[in-house]
Structures are given as C-alpha cells and as structure tokens.
Enzyme design. Sequence first.
Site, mmCIF file in Angstrom:
data_model
loop_
_atom_site.group_PDB
_atom_site.id
_atom_site.type_symbol
_atom_site.label_atom_id
_atom_site.label_comp_id
_atom_site.label_asym_id
_atom_site.label_seq_id
_atom_site.Cartn_x
_atom_site.Cartn_y
_atom_site.Cartn_z
ATOM 1 N N CYS A 80 0.849 -1.210 0.000
ATOM 2 C CA CYS A 80 0.000 0.000 0.000
ATOM 3 C C CYS A 80 0.879 1.252 0.000
ATOM 4 O O CYS A 80 1.548 1.516 -1.003
ATOM 5 C CB CYS A 80 -0.993 -0.060 1.154
ATOM 6 S SG CYS A 80 -2.306 1.147 0.988
ATOM 7 N N ASP A 244 -21.574 -6.980 18.455
ATOM 8 C CA ASP A 244 -21.767 -5.955 19.479
ATOM 9 C C ASP A 244 -21.218 -6.538 20.774
ATOM 10 O O ASP A 244 -21.644 -7.606 21.211
ATOM 11 C CB ASP A 244 -23.257 -5.643 19.651
ATOM 12 C CG ASP A 244 -23.850 -4.923 18.444
ATOM 13 O OD1 ASP A 244 -23.082 -4.561 17.535
ATOM 14 O OD2 ASP A 244 -25.080 -4.729 18.408
ATOM 15 N N ASP A 414 -26.812 5.682 13.662
ATOM 16 C CA ASP A 414 -27.885 4.958 14.352
ATOM 17 C C ASP A 414 -29.202 5.728 14.193
ATOM 18 O O ASP A 414 -29.651 6.395 15.133
ATOM 19 C CB ASP A 414 -27.562 4.835 15.854
ATOM 20 C CG ASP A 414 -26.306 4.026 16.121
ATOM 21 O OD1 ASP A 414 -26.090 3.018 15.438
ATOM 22 O OD2 ASP A 414 -25.529 4.415 17.015
HETATM 23 O O1 1PR Z 1 -21.264 6.232 20.081
HETATM 24 O O2 1PR Z 1 -18.996 6.141 19.129
HETATM 25 O O3 1PR Z 1 -19.442 5.133 21.347
HETATM 26 O O4 1PR Z 1 -20.310 4.109 19.271
HETATM 27 C C1 1PR Z 1 -21.178 3.188 19.818
HETATM 28 C C2 1PR Z 1 -21.391 2.098 18.781
HETATM 29 O O5 1PR Z 1 -22.134 1.069 19.400
HETATM 30 C C3 1PR Z 1 -22.161 2.571 17.571
HETATM 31 O O6 1PR Z 1 -21.609 1.999 16.422
HETATM 32 C C4 1PR Z 1 -23.571 2.017 17.803
HETATM 33 O O7 1PR Z 1 -24.171 1.634 16.576
HETATM 34 C C5 1PR Z 1 -23.290 0.784 18.637
HETATM 35 N N1 1PR Z 1 -24.376 0.480 19.601
HETATM 36 C C6 1PR Z 1 -24.652 1.186 20.731
HETATM 37 N N2 1PR Z 1 -25.673 0.583 21.390
HETATM 38 C C7 1PR Z 1 -26.016 -0.496 20.674
HETATM 39 C C8 1PR Z 1 -27.069 -1.451 21.023
HETATM 40 O O8 1PR Z 1 -27.367 -2.374 20.265
HETATM 41 N N3 1PR Z 1 -27.689 -1.277 22.174
HETATM 42 N N4 1PR Z 1 -25.249 -1.487 18.615
HETATM 43 C C9 1PR Z 1 -25.204 -0.557 19.552
HETATM 44 C C10 1PR Z 1 -25.516 -1.223 17.361
HETATM 45 C C11 1PR Z 1 -26.177 -2.269 15.538
HETATM 46 C C12 1PR Z 1 -25.518 -3.032 14.520
HETATM 47 C C13 1PR Z 1 -26.023 -4.431 14.508
HETATM 48 C C14 1PR Z 1 -26.865 -4.409 13.272
HETATM 49 C C15 1PR Z 1 -27.138 -5.743 12.707
HETATM 50 N N5 1PR Z 1 -25.503 -2.393 16.736
HETATM 51 O O9 1PR Z 1 -24.167 -2.899 14.479
HETATM 52 O O10 1PR Z 1 -24.937 -5.251 14.516
HETATM 53 O O11 1PR Z 1 -28.072 -3.717 13.535
HETATM 54 O O12 1PR Z 1 -27.954 -6.478 13.550
HETATM 55 P P1 1PR Z 1 -28.937 -7.585 12.992
HETATM 56 O O13 1PR Z 1 -28.265 -8.180 11.781
HETATM 57 O O14 1PR Z 1 -29.046 -8.581 14.091
HETATM 58 O O15 1PR Z 1 -30.210 -6.893 12.657
HETATM 59 P P2 1PR Z 1 -20.014 5.474 20.018
#
Ligand code: 1PR
Length: 567
Positions: A80, A244, A414
């Site tokens: 790269c 997650d 989100d």
């Molecule tokens: O705000 O910079 O500290 O980042 C926090 C990160 O954590 C962000 O990327 C946020 O999306 C993620 N996050 C925070 N809370 C949650 C939660 O679920 N309570 N998860 C969360 C987000 C969503 C997706 C998930 C998809 C696919 N997760 O990444 O993996 O929706 O899921 P599925 O295929 O089962 O539908 P910061």
Amino acid sequence: MALYLLDHGAGNVQSLANTLKKLGYEFSWISCPEDFHKASSIIFPGQGAFDPSIEHLSAHGMLEPLKEYIRSGKPYFGICVGMQVLFEASTECPSARGLGIIPCPLERFEDADKAVPHMGWNSADLLDPTLANSVTEAVSPSAHYYFVHSYCAKYNPEKYPASAEWAHTTTQYGQELFLSTVRKGNVFGTQFHPEKSGAAGLALIDTWLKQSQIERVSAPPTLPITRIPKPKDGFTKRIIACMDVRANDEGDLVVTKGDQYDVREKANSSEVSGTSVKAAGAVRNLGKPVALAARYFEAGADEICLLNITSFRHSPLQDQPMLAVVRAAAECIFVPLTIGGGIKDSVDPDGTKRPAVEVAGAYFRAGADKVSIGSEAVYAVEKLRAAGGKEDGTSAIEAISKAYGIQAVVVSIDPRRVYVDPATYDGPYKDELVYGKPDGPEKERGRAWWYQCTVSGGREARELSAVQLAQGVQVLGAGEILLNSIDRDGTGLGFDLDLIDMVKRAVTIPVVASSGAGTKEHFVTVFEESNVEAALAAGIFHRGEVGIQEVKDAVRQAGISIRSTNS
Ligand code: 1PR
C-alpha cells in the site's frame, strides 16, 4: 535471512507482524537508520496517506537509508503506502516528494461512477500472462485481494511509459485501470493488503519470502502492453459479520445482540442453554468475541466488525479488555477488522487527557484497520452545520483521518424513523420524507417518515437527519458509512431499503448496509435495490440461522460479484 519490517508510524502494522508469526517467520522492526544495513529483506507495510508517511520517514532519518537500501539491490516488498512511496509524488499533496524510483505521480480515482476510497476486494490481472507459471510469480489471477486507497498509479503506457515497465498486475475499478502490483529487479509492491487478503494474501507473502534472493531480484521488466478496461471491473460486494460487545452483569466481555438496540433478555425468558445464560433482564450472551471472530473469518467473512456498545460510559483507554480482545482477534483473522465504540476525546480517571486520535491509535496498534465513530460524529456535524459548513479541524473524524487516512475512519449512524402526517408536516425534513406504500405494512400506510440521528446507542435523539449526518461526515473526512437502523435492528425483516438508498445517493464514500437481515435473500435484495458496497449482519450469524457461505452463494447465484471464500 535477516527480515526487517519498516513501521512508518501510522496505521495497523501489527497485522503484518501477526501474519508473519502465523507463517512461522522471524523478523525485527527497523528502529533506527543503521538497521537498514543489517537487513537482507525489508517489508514496508504502509497504511494511510502518502504525505504523513513521507514526513514520518524523513523526520526519523529513514528516507535516504531506504532509498540506499533499495538501490543496493536487496529485496524490498512495499505494501500500500509502502508501494506508493516508490513513486515521484501524489496529487494528494503535491509538495511532498516520494522516492521517485517509479517516475509517475499518484492520482485520485474519479468518483463520478463509483465510491472513493476504493475499499474492498478486487482482482489483479497479470500484464504478462506467461509469468503465471513462473516460480517468481506470487499473485494469483483467480484470487481477490483487499484494497483500501483513494490514490493510485493509473496504468497509461502512452502517458507514463517508464512507469508501465513496472506494472506487474493491473486492477480495474469502475472504468479506471491502475497498477495493483509493481515489480522490477529487487523491488516488489502491492497496492492491496496481502496481510488482509485471507488465504490468497498469506500465500502471496509466503511465496515472496520463500523465493531465493536470486529469484526475487531477477524479475524482468514488463513490456508495456495496451490494455483497455473491460465492461465490468472485478470489484466484489462485501459481507460483514458484526459483533456488538459489552460487559455482562458478571463483568465479562461478551458478544450480545439487541432487538432494536435492547440487549437484555425479555421478561419471559429464564432458561439456560449451553453456555448462554438466559435470565430475564440479563445481558443477552451469544458467545466470546475472539472465538466468534475466528469462526467468521474461517467461514469466509470479507470483513469483521467489533462494536464496544457501552464504551460511551467510560474512558476507553482504561478499557484494557477491549484492547486485548482486538489484539487477540487480530492474531487469528486475516481480513479487515473495524473497531467501534468510544472513539472520542476522553480523560482518564487520573486526569490524563486522551485525544480521540490517541484512542484510535491504540486500537490501530492493537491490530484494527478502521475505527468506527458513532456519537462523536453527530456532535461534530452539528458543530459543522452551526459554523455554516466550515471545518475547524478539531473533530475526531478530522484528526484521525489526517493522521491515518480517510480509509481508516468509518462513521456508524444509528437512525430511527420519525413518523409524521404527510398532509400536515411542514418541518425541516420535508425533502427527505419517505412515503408509506399503499400495499406496505399497516403502520406505514398513509404516513411518511424521516430518519433521525441518535447518540449513546439510540438513547438520545438529535435534531439531525441521517442524510445530513452522512453528508457532513464526508466533508469532515470519513471514508465509509456503517448505516444501521434502530427500527430494523434484530427484527429479521430485511434491510431498510428506503434509508439505505437515500443515504447512498447522498454521498460518494462507500456505504455498508446494516440491521434487519433475516434471510440470505435479504442480502441479494439490498445489493439489487441499492448501490451499497457491503452488507452487514449480526443476529442471524450469531444464532447460526444462516451461514456466511450460504449468503455468498445466494449473492453469487444472483449474478452479483462476491469473493470466493478460499481464494
Ligand atoms: O457512540 O462512538 O461510542 O459508538 C457506539 C457504537 O455502538 C455505535 O456503532 C452504535 O451503533 C453501537 N451500539 C450502541 N448501542 C447499541 C445497542 O445495540 N444497544 N449497537 C449498539 C448497534 C447495531 C448493529 C447491529 C446491526 C445488525 N448495533 O451494528 O450489529 O443492527 O444487527 P442484525 O443483523 O441482528 O439486525 P459510540
């Protein structure tokens, strides 16, 4: 063989070290200019932007020794930016001069017909096919390799005849052809990252290291060949497995999974199955992050993503378990790894200030290729808009992309739907309204909605739309968008195509569709109905309902280009 690696101070060089360890090679890091004399082979695994890399080498007195080393005829392998420094200059920063060994500038890809950066898996075509069976040949014409860059050496023998002599393979992105590997005499370089290119990449590195010194330095120059772009490039869509991660009530880091971001077991569940404890109210536990990451790599995931979903609550640099998870995961997966959660300016309990770029740097050194920024991106775009669109250079996105390159910065969005009555709505998001279809789900009929950004894992809604956020972060220097949907997360209803299409059209950087995948057909649909570069899922993979291979087979059968797991 005295193998040395050159670290230019930016990005994930740990992955190459992990690769060499896995392949069984011993190596040392170049720590001072004198080390260049001790080396009998050098690999330079550069990442990020051309200008800071040259600056770093120069500031550490390594630019001239590197030039001398290459001129001495000893084997050199640049990856790269390690390949890019061989060129004269880059239009990215015209004042910075490269080594000038290849007399041609690096230029930005055109973004009218495709996303830039060129981020993902693409093929590499040998310019001289007769080399395919040669012992010095290491690049496989049937494999895909992982690229991540915005600037390239365009293949144009008429305009740059001297650089065409260096062309070993070309790659086509959109309708542009560029040098994806260069080779002449003792010098070999790949624009792609072999250490992130799964089995094919590991084989390439192993072959180069196994070749005898004589074989490696005697590669003949390529005769310039006129090549015209094919109707379609070899770029593939990516399938990403996302985990997650958070501490459960016992304090262990576990992979969890929410339903619309709620990761606690529902009140009516209270069983124990295998290792997973399902007590009502407990954090849902779907396994250990490193073991799952390794499993997804073996299963053919094109990329892996780890999101530390509660890290907004405390200081991430004190969060050693998460860094340890990244370190351990990077030792066993050889595809790109994104890490998200808590990438922001923070202060340790002892009062030490940790700028976001330092937090990100700790993750890159641990083996992450990209960091994903959530809440901080929202605040940064709010500030950008309040300043009339003028950047001030202070945001985490700007600082990290300046130091490590835009390809290292993902923004995780989100959004949540906000339903309105289309007949009466007169708010600021009129132009972004999506109208429910007459034959759509009942709650959408006769209604319209816009997509509102949230922070802190969906806990707080902000006065900003997903489109505004996506456009704002592109201005600030993000290289990719990870587009979630709180409404669809964990539902298995399929991706929110309206949201995805709207955001994808609003930006020129790559977009990853996320949230809602319930079947393999959902992946086919999202690629057919939108132009996204990648699709991500969590729940269906964790629960083993659909395998990554099954998804890839379905996508391939639909005529969509996808990387073969074993290539
Ligand atoms: O705000 O910079 O500290 O980042 C926090 C990160 O954590 C962000 O990327 C946020 O999306 C993620 N996050 C925070 N809370 C949650 C939660 O679920 N309570 N998860 C969360 C987000 C969503 C997706 C998930 C998809 C696919 N997760 O990444 O993996 O929706 O899921 P599925 O295929 O089962 O539908 P910061």
